[in-house]
Design a protein around this motif. Structure first.
Motif, mmCIF file in Angstrom:
data_model
loop_
_atom_site.group_PDB
_atom_site.id
_atom_site.type_symbol
_atom_site.label_atom_id
_atom_site.label_comp_id
_atom_site.label_asym_id
_atom_site.label_seq_id
_atom_site.Cartn_x
_atom_site.Cartn_y
_atom_site.Cartn_z
ATOM 1 N N MET B 1 0.854 -1.199 0.000
ATOM 2 C CA MET B 1 0.000 0.000 0.000
ATOM 3 C C MET B 1 0.885 1.242 0.000
ATOM 4 O O MET B 1 1.815 1.340 0.783
ATOM 5 N N SER B 2 0.575 2.189 -0.890
ATOM 6 C CA SER B 2 1.443 3.356 -0.998
ATOM 7 C C SER B 2 1.111 4.388 0.081
ATOM 8 O O SER B 2 0.017 4.399 0.629
ATOM 9 N N ALA B 3 2.080 5.236 0.379
ATOM 10 C CA ALA B 3 1.896 6.281 1.383
ATOM 11 C C ALA B 3 2.076 7.640 0.713
ATOM 12 O O ALA B 3 2.935 7.810 -0.155
ATOM 13 N N ILE B 4 1.214 8.568 1.086
ATOM 14 C CA ILE B 4 1.246 9.912 0.514
ATOM 15 C C ILE B 4 1.445 10.896 1.667
ATOM 16 O O ILE B 4 0.794 10.762 2.706
ATOM 17 N N GLU B 5 2.343 11.848 1.467
ATOM 18 C CA GLU B 5 2.562 12.866 2.504
ATOM 19 C C GLU B 5 1.990 14.187 2.013
ATOM 20 O O GLU B 5 2.161 14.537 0.849
ATOM 21 N N THR B 6 1.305 14.883 2.877
ATOM 22 C CA THR B 6 0.832 16.219 2.526
ATOM 23 C C THR B 6 0.747 17.056 3.796
ATOM 24 O O THR B 6 0.654 16.499 4.898
ATOM 25 N N ASP B 7 0.820 18.377 3.625
ATOM 26 C CA ASP B 7 0.667 19.224 4.804
ATOM 27 C C ASP B 7 -0.778 19.216 5.280
ATOM 28 O O ASP B 7 -1.063 19.060 6.444
ATOM 29 N N CYS B 8 -1.680 19.370 4.298
ATOM 30 C CA CYS B 8 -3.084 19.521 4.666
ATOM 31 C C CYS B 8 -3.940 18.661 3.742
ATOM 32 O O CYS B 8 -3.886 18.821 2.523
ATOM 33 N N ALA B 9 -4.701 17.743 4.316
ATOM 34 C CA ALA B 9 -5.637 16.943 3.526
ATOM 35 C C ALA B 9 -7.038 17.471 3.774
ATOM 36 O O ALA B 9 -7.437 17.664 4.929
ATOM 37 N N ILE B 10 -7.744 17.731 2.696
ATOM 38 C CA ILE B 10 -9.114 18.232 2.816
ATOM 39 C C ILE B 10 -10.047 17.166 2.261
ATOM 40 O O ILE B 10 -9.861 16.689 1.137
ATOM 41 N N VAL B 11 -11.032 16.768 3.060
ATOM 42 C CA VAL B 11 -11.967 15.736 2.613
ATOM 43 C C VAL B 11 -13.246 16.415 2.148
ATOM 44 O O VAL B 11 -13.987 16.975 2.957
ATOM 45 N N GLY B 12 -13.471 16.377 0.840
ATOM 46 C CA GLY B 12 -14.656 17.007 0.267
ATOM 47 C C GLY B 12 -14.264 18.187 -0.596
ATOM 48 O O GLY B 12 -13.659 19.140 -0.113
ATOM 49 N N ALA B 13 -14.581 18.097 -1.893
ATOM 50 C CA ALA B 13 -14.217 19.163 -2.827
ATOM 51 C C ALA B 13 -15.431 19.988 -3.228
ATOM 52 O O ALA B 13 -15.617 20.331 -4.390
ATOM 53 N N GLY B 14 -16.285 20.283 -2.262
ATOM 54 C CA GLY B 14 -17.391 21.206 -2.495
ATOM 55 C C GLY B 14 -16.924 22.629 -2.229
ATOM 56 O O GLY B 14 -15.713 22.869 -2.081
ATOM 57 N N PRO B 15 -17.848 23.574 -2.159
ATOM 58 C CA PRO B 15 -17.458 24.966 -1.930
ATOM 59 C C PRO B 15 -16.584 25.152 -0.684
ATOM 60 O O PRO B 15 -15.583 25.886 -0.742
ATOM 61 N N ALA B 16 -16.916 24.509 0.411
ATOM 62 C CA ALA B 16 -16.124 24.695 1.636
ATOM 63 C C ALA B 16 -14.718 24.140 1.462
ATOM 64 O O ALA B 16 -13.732 24.801 1.803
ATOM 65 N N GLY B 17 -14.606 22.941 0.923
ATOM 66 C CA GLY B 17 -13.296 22.308 0.776
ATOM 67 C C GLY B 17 -12.405 23.062 -0.190
ATOM 68 O O GLY B 17 -11.210 23.271 0.067
ATOM 69 N N LEU B 18 -12.979 23.499 -1.314
ATOM 70 C CA LEU B 18 -12.178 24.207 -2.323
ATOM 71 C C LEU B 18 -11.743 25.578 -1.809
ATOM 72 O O LEU B 18 -10.599 26.002 -2.020
ATOM 73 N N ALA B 19 -12.661 26.274 -1.118
ATOM 74 C CA ALA B 19 -12.291 27.585 -0.573
ATOM 75 C C ALA B 19 -11.261 27.426 0.536
ATOM 76 O O ALA B 19 -10.355 28.270 0.683
ATOM 77 N N ALA B 20 -11.364 26.335 1.293
ATOM 78 C CA ALA B 20 -10.376 26.085 2.352
ATOM 79 C C ALA B 20 -9.002 25.848 1.740
ATOM 80 O O ALA B 20 -7.990 26.316 2.268
ATOM 81 N N ALA B 21 -8.965 25.144 0.615
ATOM 82 C CA ALA B 21 -7.683 24.865 -0.045
ATOM 83 C C ALA B 21 -7.007 26.167 -0.454
ATOM 84 O O ALA B 21 -5.810 26.381 -0.217
ATOM 85 N N ARG B 22 -7.785 27.047 -1.041
ATOM 86 C CA ARG B 22 -7.236 28.331 -1.481
ATOM 87 C C ARG B 22 -6.693 29.128 -0.295
ATOM 88 O O ARG B 22 -5.578 29.658 -0.322
ATOM 89 N N ALA B 23 -7.497 29.195 0.771
ATOM 90 C CA ALA B 23 -7.089 29.995 1.929
ATOM 91 C C ALA B 23 -5.864 29.390 2.620
ATOM 92 O O ALA B 23 -4.996 30.121 3.110
ATOM 93 N N ALA B 24 -5.791 28.061 2.622
ATOM 94 C CA ALA B 24 -4.641 27.408 3.249
ATOM 95 C C ALA B 24 -3.363 27.774 2.495
ATOM 96 O O ALA B 24 -2.340 28.111 3.098
ATOM 97 N N ILE B 25 -3.433 27.721 1.166
ATOM 98 C CA ILE B 25 -2.278 28.087 0.343
ATOM 99 C C ILE B 25 -1.915 29.558 0.572
ATOM 100 O O ILE B 25 -0.751 29.912 0.769
ATOM 101 N N ASP B 26 -2.945 30.407 0.560
ATOM 102 C CA ASP B 26 -2.696 31.840 0.790
ATOM 103 C C ASP B 26 -2.039 32.070 2.144
ATOM 104 O O ASP B 26 -1.278 33.019 2.319
ATOM 105 N N GLY B 27 -2.356 31.204 3.095
ATOM 106 C CA GLY B 27 -1.793 31.354 4.438
ATOM 107 C C GLY B 27 -0.414 30.726 4.572
ATOM 108 O O GLY B 27 0.127 30.681 5.668
ATOM 109 N N GLY B 28 0.111 30.175 3.491
ATOM 110 C CA GLY B 28 1.482 29.684 3.512
ATOM 111 C C GLY B 28 1.642 28.169 3.559
ATOM 112 O O GLY B 28 2.764 27.667 3.651
ATOM 113 N N VAL B 29 0.549 27.419 3.489
ATOM 114 C CA VAL B 29 0.682 25.955 3.487
ATOM 115 C C VAL B 29 1.274 25.534 2.145
ATOM 116 O O VAL B 29 0.877 26.025 1.089
#
Lengths: 461, 416
Positions: B1-29
């Motif tokens: 089984m493969s392993a994936i590393e990430t700083d931030c995992a977001i479960v759900g790509a609806g409006p909340a998840g996608l906006a959270a992704a943008r804000a996380a990046i803007d905040g330096g993630v």
């Protein structure tokens, strides 16, 4: 007439499927004829999914003997077919002194009838097992061998076993007439005539009508509707045993049980109806179930209801099985199986074979049988998507479609490719559990239906 | 089984998840992995091809797919990876996610933080205990109907009866028209429509769709396909012939993952309990969007996502710690729920979740107050409080306060 069968089993409910499976053990040409488009689509689709030991049937009757035998055989034969058995045990609970007195009598009779593991337990033992039970229980009878099974995969496994071992299955083939011939019968069905040497009527809710085609009028079906609620999986920690009330002579009462799929089931109500096709869930029925939950376990009502359904049971004028061998007519009637078909089917099948081989049929037992195994739909059980190596070999098992029940596209594909392929969405639900969960298709319905239509179109081409 | 590393995992790509992704990046993630079990990102709006999405967040009137395009377009593909067709089977401490997809099979994701944004679903006919027959075709939710239309799965007929009059019921009306289906009636158990009054009037007068208030479905007809519904109102019962009955609204958070991960859930919302920046009871696990409660608009969910994404960035950047002692926000019995459910006094200067406060039953005239210990920090105007309207409370006024008890009160107008 293209071919002639030794045996025609009419009706592919759980009993008909078990009977067909029984005959598939012999060198016989057997056909299983079903009026509806899928097997298990009558009384067999709406029950409480309990594998009874037989201790709740009247002692000394044929029903009691066959359910007890059916239970034994299920334990011996079902696991090899991939069918789960959850031996959770049952508690029959007395809530007042009168019930406690009849429970004590019931216990004495149960042990005397040979169900030696039944024991009376006190209030502390009850609440240890079911802490969320409503207060006020006085005593209970504990029966450790009562179990939960998968009510949909069971008839499917029997039919698949039968078909794999040479039985022909014909669906959408309502029998409209039966013509007596020298060596048996010619049945007219919606898909053509069937000539056979012996008819086994497993017509369930329509059993009296099938019998009438042969001029028999030994009994009349008095359909009895029972309504059920299935609670969300979030309720499952509340209950790990079957809870039953102390039965009255006419009504066994509303029980509460875990399901093999990880839910909690509540039901049935009991209502005599006129039309065996009246599969309505009623407001009265739901209100009765709500009241029963309130009385037995109010905490259950904090959980959402995932499914509501009703079953219609093939009761007759008398509270007993109506199994009869009409030797001169070459006709065996398996009627009045009431509410015990799931538990009794393998016992009934063995009994029917014995009747048939007693003067109506002769055949050798097959030396070799092809084994069958149905996919496990057990909550938390073995699933293709849990096996990383299988997913790597067959990526369709990694494509989850029904998220509430955990069903992958690969499993839906497999079900649609079965020799007993589902011809309706409901049949697909019964085979895979897709769309059976708490969202009822909100997330997955469109994709599951698209897969179904695609497979149906391809099958038609 | 493969392993994936990430700083931030977001479960759900609806409006909340996608906006959270943008804000996380803007905040330096540095790296964000957005996981969605459906075959394309976007969540529920992607199936709604009419305008009305995202207003609070984008200040534009977008269609559902338009909003989704905008949210995805705002993401830098070098730092945000979106994996669709991928199911999260389990969320463990760590946080560690077990995921499954047809393309990559089973894998483990090790994340420094997780944001759950799994959204909502409608309660189906069964949960609403609607009696009648159970035909296999034609008993739908708006979610299923909209997906069927968007995916080109044919319906067996054209006449719909819609149950419920929340905003989404009117969304169905638009979707149905577009697909050549007709809504022959809307049925509402309450004595008036639950959406904005002008919308209901438009529907009744212009679209000519009768809205039956104080009415419920007493029977469903049809063996394989729905053939009609019997409705029951104070005037009596009658049958409306139709091909499908669409149960709309009555949303609930889709929280099985949060539940199985052992997060503390709020029984009143059905979603995880969070503090004012979306921190749940599980270390390093945030939650955002309608998973927190059903239901606010897509724009509101996106705003929540953005704020939680920014908070996640602050956490991963070491600017704030995990939640310590929190004060539960006590609510008066008139209220059904409040989100956030609790407040952390040690968080400096971060934008907080907009408050979702709702009453359990309509109040004709009342004012809402926010108390901190004995002090009344804020008092709203005297107004009508309706069940289906969010009550705005400036919880952020707590941010300058020392730790203490917090409560939301409702007083009738005449109360001093």
């Amino acid at each position: 007439m293209s071919e002639r069968y030794d045996v025609a089993v009419v009706g592919a409910g759980v009993v008909g499927c078990a009977v067909a499976r029984e005959f598939s053990r012999y060198r016989l040409r057997t056909i299983l004829i079903e009026a509806r488009s899928d097997l298990g689509d009558g009384a067999s689709k709406g029950n409480s999914a309990i594998l009874s030991t037989g201790s709740d049937t009247p002692f000394g009757t044929l029903e009691n003997r066959l359910v007890t035998r059916g239970h034994q055989r299920y334990r011996a034969e079902a696991p090899a077919m991939g069918l789960p058995i959850l031996s959770v045990g049952s508690l029959t609970v007395a809530w007042n002194e009168a019930q406690a007195a009849s429970l004590a009598e019931m216990h004495r009779a149960t042990v005397a009838a040979g169900y030696r593991s039944a024991e009376l337990v006190d209030r502390d033992a009850i609440y240890r097992r079911v802490p969320s039970l409503a207060p006020g229980a006085l005593a209970a009878m504990w029966e450790p061998e009562e179990a939960i099974v998968d009510p949909f995969s069971t008839p499917y496994a029997y039919a698949l076993d039968a078909v794999t071992n040479g039985v022909e299955f014909r669906s959408s083939s309502a029998v409209s007439s039966a013509l007596r011939e020298e060596a048996g019968w010619t049945l007219s069905t919606a898909t053509g005539a069937v000539a056979c040497g012996l008819v086994v009527n497993c017509g369930g809710l329509w059993g009296d009508k099938v019998d009438a085609l042969a001029g028999l009028a030994d009994f009349a079906i008095r359909p009895r509707r029972g309504e059920f609620m299935v609670f969300d999986k979030s309720a499952r920690p509340l209950l790990d045993v079957i809870l039953k009330p102390v039965p009255s002579p006419t009504y066994r009462g509303v029980l509460m049980a875990p399901t093999a799929f990880g839910n909690v089931l509540l039901g049935p109500t009991a209502e005599d109806i006129d039309d065996p096709d009246d599969w309505r869930v009623t407001r009265d029925g739901l209100a009765k179930l709500d009241a029963a939950a309130r009385a037995m376990m109010p905490a259950l009502l904090d959980h959402d209801v995932t499914a509501i359904y009703c079953g219609v049971r093939p009761a007759t004028e008398r509270p007993e099985y109506r199994i009869a061998a009409h030797r001169d007519r070459r006709w065996i009637t398996v009627g009045g199986i009431r509410s015990t078909g799931l538990s009794g089917a393998l016992g009934i099948a063995e009994h029917v074979a014995a009747l048939a081989f007693d003067g109506m049929l002769r055949a050798e037992r097959k030396a070799e049988l092809a084994p069958v195994r149905v996919p496990s739909l057990l909550e938390g059980g073995e699933r293709p998507w849990r096996d990383a190596a299988r997913v790597a070999r067959d990526p369709a098992y990694g494509e989850m479609v029904c998220h509430c029940e955990g069903v992958s596209m690969g499993e839906i594909r497999d079900a649609l490719a079965s020799p007993l392929a589902p011809r309706t969405l409901k049949a697909l639900k019964r085979r895979t559990r897709a769309m059976f969960g708490r969202c009822q298709g909100f997330f997955c319905g469109a994709r599951v239906q698209a897969a179904f239509e695609h497979a149906s179109r391809r099958a038609a081409e | 089984m493969s392993a994936i590393e990430t700083d931030c995992a977001i479960v759900g790509a609806g409006p909340a998840g996608l906006a959270a992704a943008r804000a996380a990046i803007d905040g330096g993630v540095r790296s964000v992995l957005v996981i969605d079990r459906d075959d394309a990102p976007g969540g529920l709006p992607r199936f709604c091809r009419h305008p009305g999405f995202g207003w609070e967040y984008t200040r534009r009137l977008e269609t559902g797919p338009g909003l989704v395009r905008r949210l995805i377009g705002a993401l830098d593909p070098a730092r945000v990876q979106i994996r669709t067709g991928t199911t999260v089977q389990a969320l463990h401490a760590g946080p560690r996610l077990e995921i499954l997809s047809s393309g990559a099979g089973a894998a483990t994701v090790h994340a420094k933080a997780v944001i759950l944004a799994t959204g909502i679903r409608e309660r189906p006919r069964t949960a609403r205990l609607v009696p009648g027959r159970r035909p296999e075709r034609g008993i739908l939710t708006t979610g299923q109907l909209q997906q069927m239309i968007a995916r080109g799965v044919p319906l067996h007929g054209k006449r719909l009866v819609v149950v419920g009059t929340e905003h989404v019921a009117f969304s169905v009306l638009l979707t149905a028209r577009h697909a050549g289906l007709s809504v022959v009636a809307m049925v509402e158990a309450e004595d008036r429509p639950m959406s904005y009054a002008p919308v209901a009037t438009l529907v009744r007068c212009i679209a000519g769709v009768p809205i039956h208030a104080t009415t419920r479905i007493s029977d469903i007809h049809g063996e394989t396909c729905v053939s009609g519904v019997e409705i029951e109102s104070p005037e009596g019962r009658r049958v409306i012939p139709c091909d499908a009955v669409v149960f709309s609204g009555d949303f609930v958070p889709d929280s099985p993952l949060a539940r199985s991960a052992g997060l503390t859930l709020d029984p009143a919302t059905g979603g995880p309990q969070v503090d004012q920046i979306g921190r749940t009871s599980a270390p390093c696990v945030f939650a955002a969007g309608n998973l927190l409660r059903a239901v606010e608009s897509s724009g509101f969910a996106a705003i929540e996502g953005a704020r939680v994404g920014a908070a996640t960035a602050a956490f991963l950047g070491g600017r704030i710690g995990w939640r310590g002692q929190v004060s539960t926000i006590a609510i008066a019995p008139q209220f059904r729920y409040v989100v956030p459910q609790c407040w952390s006094f040690e968080v400096p200067g971060l934008a907080t979740l907009p408050t979702s406060l709702r009453v359990g039953a309509d109040l004709d005239s009342a004012r809402v107050g926010l108390r901190h210990d004995q002090a009344l920090l804020w008092r709203g105007p005297v107004r009508r409080l309706l069940r289906h309207r969010r009550i705005r409370v400036p919880l952020s006024s707590l941010s300058t306060r020392l730790p203490g008890s917090i409560s939301l009160v409702a007083t009738p107008r005449d109360h001093p």
